[in-house]
Each structure stands twice: as C-alpha cells, then as structure tokens.
Design a protein around this motif. Structure first.
Motif, PDB file in Angstrom:
ATOM      1  N   TRP A  30      30.240  53.661  42.767  1.00 17.60           N
ATOM      2  CA  TRP A  30      29.207  52.621  42.612  1.00 17.60           C
ATOM      3  C   TRP A  30      27.930  53.202  41.989  1.00 17.60           C
ATOM      4  N   VAL A  89      36.583  45.901  45.278  1.00 11.60           N
ATOM      5  CA  VAL A  89      37.423  46.492  44.235  1.00 11.60           C
ATOM      6  C   VAL A  89      36.662  47.649  43.603  1.00 11.60           C
ATOM      7  N   VAL A  91      37.177  51.092  40.647  1.00 12.55           N
ATOM      8  CA  VAL A  91      37.977  51.891  39.708  1.00 12.55           C
ATOM      9  C   VAL A  91      37.210  53.188  39.454  1.00 12.55           C
ATOM     10  N   GLY A  97      37.148  50.716  31.677  1.00 12.33           N
ATOM     11  CA  GLY A  97      37.380  50.196  30.334  1.00 12.33           C
ATOM     12  C   GLY A  97      38.809  50.337  29.840  1.00 12.33           C
ATOM     13  N   GLY A  99      41.364  48.724  31.455  1.00 11.17           N
ATOM     14  CA  GLY A  99      42.125  47.572  31.935  1.00 11.17           C
ATOM     15  C   GLY A  99      42.662  47.704  33.347  1.00 11.17           C
ATOM     16  N   GLY A 101      41.018  47.539  36.280  1.00 18.97           N
ATOM     17  CA  GLY A 101      40.459  46.471  37.106  1.00 18.97           C
ATOM     18  C   GLY A 101      41.150  45.144  36.840  1.00 18.97           C
ATOM     19  N   ARG A 102      41.359  44.846  35.582  1.00 22.48           N
ATOM     20  CA  ARG A 102      42.036  43.589  35.220  1.00 22.48           C
ATOM     21  C   ARG A 102      43.463  43.562  35.783  1.00 22.48           C
ATOM     22  N   ASN A 128      24.447  44.291  40.706  1.00 19.94           N
ATOM     23  CA  ASN A 128      25.664  44.906  40.167  1.00 19.94           C
ATOM     24  C   ASN A 128      26.048  44.220  38.851  1.00 19.94           C
ATOM     25  N   ARG A 137      34.029  38.076  32.531  1.00 21.30           N
ATOM     26  CA  ARG A 137      34.994  38.349  31.460  1.00 21.30           C
ATOM     27  C   ARG A 137      36.413  37.945  31.872  1.00 21.30           C
TER      28      ARG A 137
END
Ligand SMILES: CC(C)(COP(=O)(O)OP(=O)(O)OC[C@H]1O[C@@H](n2cnc3c(N)ncnc32)[C@H](O)[C@@H]1OP(=O)(O)O)[C@@H](O)C(=O)NCCC(=O)NCCS
Length: 174
Positions: A30, A89, A91, A97, A99, A101-102, A128, A137
C-alpha cells in the motif's frame, strides 16, 4: 484456478496459514498510504477470521517459490442473496499493470455468479487514487465520497458493478 496469470504465478483459495503472510506485505504494497494510522487501519481490516471463515471465496497468488504475489479477500453477502463483496485486494507492486488484479476480480466474479450473485460491492479510501482508478477501469460505478462511512474519520468511496449488465461494457469479464 485462475487462467492467464503471468508465467511463474499460481492461484489457490486462501488458507488460515496465509493470514500473517498477507499482513506482512500490506504496508509495502500500500506504499505506506496514510502513514502509521493507515498501517493500523489496514491490519485491523484483516483479522484472522477472513482466513478461517471466508477462505473458499478468496484467492492467493504465489510465485513458484511460494512467495506471495497477490491476494483477494471476498465473500458472499449473508443478508443480500444477490450480492458478493470484495473486502481487500492487493498485488505485489513488482507485478502491477500486468493484469493480475483484473484476473483476481474475474475469478471472483465467476465464483459470485456461480452462487447466483448479480452485484459486487467494495469500498476504498478516497486517498487511494490507484484503487479508485483500477475499479473504475474495471467497470465499477463509484459513489461520491461518503464521510465517516466506516467510523469517525474513515471516509470511503463505494463501488458497485452489475454482473448482468451489457457485456459490451465489460468485455474482459466474458
Ligand atoms: C489496485 C491494484 C490491486 C491493481 O492491481 P494491478 O494488477 O496492477 O491492476 P491490473 O494490471 O489488473 O489493471 C487493470 C486495469 O486497471 C488499470 N489500473 C490499475 N492500476 C491503476 C492505476 N494506479 N492508475 C490508473 N489505472 C490503473 C490498468 O491500467 C488496467 O486497465 P487497462 O489494462 O484496461 O488499461 C494494485 O495497484 C494494488 O495492489 N494496489 C495496492 C493495494 C490497494 O490499493 N488495493 C485496493 C484497495 S483494497
């Protein structure tokens, strides 16, 4: 369990033993957001119970060597039969960047759908900006800032997505 992850990463559901490992990465991942108060807030948001009683609706991504690479803590709402909720969540910044997280969200959405859930909700701190940009997004609708939402001084932005909405709006979900 999660297809299309970058090479060398593998996903599984959470386990109780993951609790302290996840706590150990929060401040670094974070970026020390909101200083010492933010550190305490994050740790208190992830008590052991999530790794005991919500393990099968969350995911942990690890590198080949077992190092933690990403996680998602989520659950199916007890009170709203059409709702699922993403609580936390993260990463590894080294993987941002790409993907990951997606993919975690796509896996959670599939799980939610398989349990008849139509809506997914989550909240984040107004400070945040990365989280706000990420959720927008992905197709979430953001609320205005909700003052004191989680207690005095704990403002939040709330996000929601309708999993049955026009597929053209979220092609990455299909
Ligand atoms: C927010 C976070 C989970 C995103 O993870 P990620 O793996 O880097 O995100 P992805 O690579 O899957 O990105 C998905 C989309 O969101 C966008 N996005 C991600 N982070 C972004 C940022 N900081 N600013 C703008 N857009 C962003 C990506 O550009 C991508 O869009 P596109 O490929 O369609 O152009 C990650 O930055 C993180 O762990 N942050 C620290 C913890 C945190 O804030 N968690 C959320 C609150 S609980």
């Amino acid at each position: 369990m999660i297809d299309d992850l970058p090479v060398g990463l593998v996903a599984r559901h959470l386990a109780e033993d993951d609790h302290l490992r996840v706590l150990a990465v929060l401040d670094a991942w974070w970026g020390g957001l909101k200083g010492g108060a933010g550190s305490v807030e994050r740790a208190l948001l992830l008590p052991r119970l999530y790794f005991q009683h919500f393990a099968t609706t969350g995911f942990l991504v690890e590198r080949d060597g077992g190092e933690i690479a990403a996680f998602l803590v989520g659950f199916l709402s007890q009170t709203e039969p059409e709702t699922a909720y993403v609580h936390f969540v993260g990463v590894d910044p080294a993987l941002h960047g790409q993907g990951v997280g997606r993919l975690l969200y796509r896996a959670f959405f599939a799980l939610a759908r398989s349990h008849g859930r139509r809506h997914v909700h989550c909240v984040t701190s107004p400070e945040n900006t990365a989280s706000r940009a990420f959720h927008t997004r992905l197709g979430f609708t953001a609320s205005a800032v909700k003052p004191d939402y989680d207690g005095p001084g704990l403002d939040r932005v709330a996000f929601t997505i309708d999993l049955s909405a026009d597929p053209a709006a979220t092609p990455w979900l299909r």
